[in-house]
Design a protein around this motif. Structure first.
Motif, mmCIF file in Angstrom:
data_model
loop_
_atom_site.group_PDB
_atom_site.id
_atom_site.type_symbol
_atom_site.label_atom_id
_atom_site.label_comp_id
_atom_site.label_asym_id
_atom_site.label_seq_id
_atom_site.Cartn_x
_atom_site.Cartn_y
_atom_site.Cartn_z
ATOM 1 N N ARG A 141 42.097 42.953 36.995
ATOM 2 C CA ARG A 141 43.646 43.187 37.142
ATOM 3 C C ARG A 141 44.164 42.229 38.247
ATOM 4 O O ARG A 141 43.401 41.862 39.214
ATOM 5 N N ALA A 142 45.249 42.052 37.971
ATOM 6 C CA ALA A 142 45.983 40.949 38.721
ATOM 7 C C ALA A 142 47.633 41.734 38.791
ATOM 8 O O ALA A 142 48.056 42.069 37.752
ATOM 9 N N SER A 143 48.173 41.688 40.092
ATOM 10 C CA SER A 143 49.500 42.308 40.280
ATOM 11 C C SER A 143 50.493 41.206 40.045
ATOM 12 O O SER A 143 50.497 40.179 40.682
ATOM 13 N N LEU A 192 47.094 34.387 45.952
ATOM 14 C CA LEU A 192 46.678 33.481 45.023
ATOM 15 C C LEU A 192 45.037 33.411 45.340
ATOM 16 O O LEU A 192 44.339 33.404 44.610
ATOM 17 N N ALA A 193 44.780 33.434 46.723
ATOM 18 C CA ALA A 193 43.419 33.361 47.282
ATOM 19 C C ALA A 193 42.549 34.578 46.689
ATOM 20 O O ALA A 193 41.373 34.427 46.491
ATOM 21 N N THR A 194 43.262 35.770 46.672
ATOM 22 C CA THR A 194 42.454 36.827 46.382
ATOM 23 C C THR A 194 42.483 37.190 44.802
ATOM 24 O O THR A 194 41.678 38.101 44.262
ATOM 25 N N THR A 195 43.449 36.600 43.991
ATOM 26 C CA THR A 195 43.584 36.899 42.719
ATOM 27 C C THR A 195 42.253 36.450 41.922
ATOM 28 O O THR A 195 41.773 37.179 41.029
ATOM 29 N N LEU A 196 41.520 35.479 42.044
ATOM 30 C CA LEU A 196 40.262 35.181 41.438
ATOM 31 C C LEU A 196 39.268 36.507 41.665
ATOM 32 O O LEU A 196 38.469 36.674 40.747
ATOM 33 N N MET A 233 37.251 39.234 48.890
ATOM 34 C CA MET A 233 38.927 39.134 49.036
ATOM 35 C C MET A 233 39.455 38.786 50.620
ATOM 36 O O MET A 233 40.233 38.069 50.682
ATOM 37 N N SER A 234 38.818 39.574 51.673
ATOM 38 C CA SER A 234 39.338 39.318 52.814
ATOM 39 C C SER A 234 39.039 38.019 53.354
ATOM 40 O O SER A 234 39.790 37.412 54.089
ATOM 41 N N PHE A 235 37.813 37.451 53.254
ATOM 42 C CA PHE A 235 37.472 36.085 53.803
ATOM 43 C C PHE A 235 38.197 34.954 52.987
ATOM 44 O O PHE A 235 38.452 34.039 53.647
ATOM 45 N N ALA A 236 38.173 35.103 51.729
ATOM 46 C CA ALA A 236 39.127 34.101 50.828
ATOM 47 C C ALA A 236 40.550 34.203 51.401
ATOM 48 O O ALA A 236 41.145 32.934 51.667
#
Length: 776
Positions: free
Chosen positions: A486-488, A474-478, A417-420
């Motif tokens: 889950r997605a916020s 959007l980048a971390t949603t995947l 998630m951080s690199f994305a």
């Protein structure tokens, strides 16, 4: 005659009069150096023909180097995803063979790239193998109660009021363990006053082997414990006491004890200055101690998309560095002659790097903090050497360092998630910069003016904050959907409202509090930080109460892989080759839409079942199911509610229902929407009556064997689940061939699962019972 001459002139020019025959103009001579004109191709074919050229342009712009961490990471992920443990020798030999092929085929066009890519993937797998061998954590083989004596490593206060202790084992007794774990993590109600890192401690403790995933594909506690060096978890049966143990004379033992004591003292000082939940959040943001945050606040932050402020990551490191640099440059501006003689920007970058290094150690040096520090250190070092700080190349360097140092982090959500998020932000910033430069070249720069520039600055800041939230979200949603299901949905307004408080108030106040702490003036700044955190918590609660359900259900692995490749192509490419991400994303979303969720989930201890119902609920067979398991299962199955069982009195047989389990005399039954009878039995005797009618039977008995032989029922015993972990079942529908299932653990075991073979249930033994006087 004149008309004839005009007609002849028109004929030479290719013109003709209405009603007359059009003359045939002689073909124009073709210059000898003019290239031959080819017929125009359809756009689709022209695009595909231009893809190799676009890829070559990406490679010339440094795309080859950017692929190094991607391919290495793919190799690491492939190694950890294997269902068996590969031997090191075949990996090394394959690596050497591919290295030779790559070298010998360097004059070819395509073969070196293919062999080089496979070479990097194998190198990543070898890195994972090396880390597994290097860890070699001794894991607890079975649950046991024993008196331990050890050395305290760390002490954390939990929101429940209990304490969590990490202890290095020195000795065990009554019984004395032949293969004790080197390090354990235990909870206790209370500890001796003044207990600090490095002190000896002893007490009667219940030690348990780290569990596996609560469902196939879920978070694996054994995997995490293995690479964190934790061989057992559990709790003290009575309050532990001080013990005399030999001092650890290692080179790093003394500094580690001092640092841990300093962290705990700093956390206590923060909690004293900022009481309540705000102080716990402040301690998490400064020293990385999150155990004391109440669970409702954790859930508000997760549902609102603000949970990232708790983990010390790139956001915190960047804010700390920005605050220190701003303070250094503002201080230098007070002395104009000094600022003109020296490179203030470089000095500020050096000061920021030094302070971030201090922040890394005081925050606990968690892996997420290490990764963020490496990324920031690369960028600040680039500033020191007059290079661009925020580039995809610097991000690739940071990724390479982390993959080499700690390969197992590649498969974790924090790394991904951080690199994305960072890669997406860099790619978007590069695109915006190109657009802005093109606008300047076209002369579309607005006129200067104080009021106009001030308004522009405010608008650009607001737009930048919104764009950052949207792009990073959007980048971390995947990856959030893959790991946490889950997605916020309201993360954007939550971040727009809360992040200015974090970025402009909370973190700068934290930095100033650290600077003011030696003078005893930190209370003022910590109180400001606490008020900002209180406002953030209020925003999170308000957004959370108004958020729709954030569960998205399980994501199929092929869909995740295709969407990940599409994301990588989109952010790394700078040419039309990025359009290749579109078909990959379309296919990935198609697989996601066409997914089929499991009908039944079964826990690895065989005690709990969850069945999807026709009304979108999740029916369970226990009145008080495990909270963590239920939270994971409801998100994985996209369930709207948990339906408790109907426990009747002791009658001949339970009444079958389609919405909830009906339990009688050790047997629970439910009829799922597809018409399958599903049963959970406490023992083999309770399961026998439904062998011929049930489609799925789970027996909470490790001694049961050859149960329902010859019937069509799919049977899981406690031993089956202990050996291969939790299970997910897809029951056959009308016209389908057979029922399918998957289990979380594969055999032969990977190194972080080998302890399972020693579990009592895995050996077909009943639970251990301490002998009483009558038994003796």
């Amino acid at each position: 005659m004149a008309d004839d001459k005009a007609a002849a002139a028109d004929s030479e020019r290719g013109l003709f009069l209405p009603g007359t025959a059009r003359p045939l103009a002689p073909p124009a001579p073709v210059p000898a150096d003019m290239p031959e004109q080819r017929p125009q191709l359809p756009a689709f074919i022209a695009f595909w023909r231009g893809v190799p050229t676009a890829i070559s342009r990406d490679a010339a712009r440094g795309g080859t180097f950017l692929c190094l961490p991607v391919l290495l990471g793919a190799g690491v992920a492939a190694y950890f995803a294997l269902p068996w443990e590969p031997e090191a020798l075949p990996l090394v030999l394959s690596l050497c063979l591919l290295l030779a092929v790559t070298f010998l085929s360097r004059d070819r066009r395509i073969l070196p790239f293919i062999s080089g890519a496979v070479l990097l993937i194998l190198a990543g797998a070898l890195l994972g193998k090396l880390e597994t061998w290097r860890s070699s954590t001794p894991m607890m083989g079975s649950d046991v109660t024993t008196r331990i004596t050890g050395r305290l490593v760390s002490l954390e206060h939990q929101a429940s009021g209990r304490l969590r202790l990490t202890i290095d084992i020195v000795a065990t007794e009554r019984p004395r363990l032949r293969y004790p774990p080197a390090r354990v993590r235990l909870s206790a109600r209370a500890v001796p006053e003044g207990l600090a890192a490095g002190d000896g401690i002893t007490g009667l403790a219940s030690l348990m082997s780290p569990s596996g995933p609560v469902r196939p594909g879920a978070y694996d506690f054994s995997f995490s414990s293995y690479f964190n060096g934790i061989g057992a978890v559990g709790f003290f049966l009575s309050n532990p006491e001080r013990a005399a143990v030999a001092a650890d004379d290692g080179v790093t033992a003394g500094p580690a004890r001092w640092l841990q004591a300093a962290r705990e003292g700093l956390a206590a000082r923060i909690r004293h200055a900022v009481p309540g939940a705000e102080g716990q959040v402040a301690a998490a943001m400064i020293v990385g101690m999150r155990a004391g945050i109440p669970e409702p606040i954790n859930e508000w932050l997760r549902r609102s998309g603000l949970a990232h402020i708790l983990a010390i990551s790139g956001l915190h490191m960047a804010l700390v560095a920005a605050t220190v640099m701003a303070m250094a440059r503002a201080g230098a501006a007070l002395f104009p002659q000094f600022a003109q003689r020296v490179p203030v920007k470089k000095y500020a970058a050096g000061a920021a790097l030094a302070f971030c290094t201090l922040y890394l150690f005081f925050s606990g040096s968690a892996v997420a903090a290490q990764r963020s520090y490496i990324m920031l250190a690369v960028m600040l070092a680039a500033l020191l050497f007059d290079r661009a700080a925020i580039t995809m190349r610097n991000l690739a360097i940071a990724a390479l360092i982390i993959i080499i140092i700690s390969p197992h982090e590649v498969v974790g959500p924090s790394f991904q998630m951080s690199f994305a998020a960072t890669a997406a932000l860099i790619a978007a910033y590069a695109g915006w910069t190109d657009w802005r430069m093109g606008r300047r070249e076209r002369g579309r720069v607005p006129p200067a003016g104080l009021a106009r520039n001030l308004l522009r600055t405010v608008l650009v800041f607001a737009a930048g904050l919104a764009a950052t939230s949207v792009i990073a979200g959007l980048a971390t949603t995947l990856f959030g959907a893959w790991h946490f299901q889950r997605a916020s949905p309201l993360a954007l307004p939550a971040n727009l409202a809360a992040m200015p408080l974090v970025s402009l108030v909370a973190m700068p106040a934290a930095v100033l509090a650290i600077f003011a702490m030696p003078f005893g003036l930190d209370g003022f700044f910590l109180s400001i930080m606490g008020r900002a955190i209180a406002a953030v918590i209020a925003i999170a609660e308000w957004i959370s109460d108004r958020s729709p359900i954030d569960a998205v259900g399980l994501m199929p692995l092929p869909a995740f892989l295709l969407l990940t490749v599409a994301f990588v192509v989109a952010v790394l490419s700078t040419t039309r080759a990025r359009l290749l991400a579109a078909p990959l994303a379309v296919v990935g979303f198609g697989l996601l839409v066409a997914r089929e969720l499991p009908a039944v989930l079964i826990s690895e201890d065989g005690r709990l079942m969850g069945v999807r119902t026709a009304d979108g609920g999740l029916a369970v067979n226990r009145a008080r199911p495990n909270g963590f398991t239920m939270d994971d299962w409801t998100r994985a199955l996209n369930a709207k509610m948990v339906v408790k069982p109907l426990v009747a009195g002791k009658t001949a047989a339970p009444e079958m229902k389609s919405r909830q389990f009906s339990c009688v005399n050790g047997l629970c039954l439910i009829d799922n929407p597809a018409g399958h009878l599903i049963a959970h039995a406490e023992n083999a005797a309770a399961a026998k009556p439904v062998c011929e009618t049930a489609s799925l039977i789970v027996v909470d008995d490790a001694t049961a064997s050859n149960l329902c032989s010859g019937s069509k029922a799919l049977v899981f015993t406690k031993r089956d689940l202990a050996l291969r972990g939790s299970a997910a079942v897809w029951l056959a529908g009308p016209g389908e061939a057979r029922t399918e299932f998957a289990q979380a653990i594969s055999q032969p075991y990977r190194p972080w699962h080998t302890q399972r073979q020693y579990w009592r249930a895995a050996r077909g033994l009943p639970p251990y019972r301490r002998k009483t006087g009558q038994d003796q």
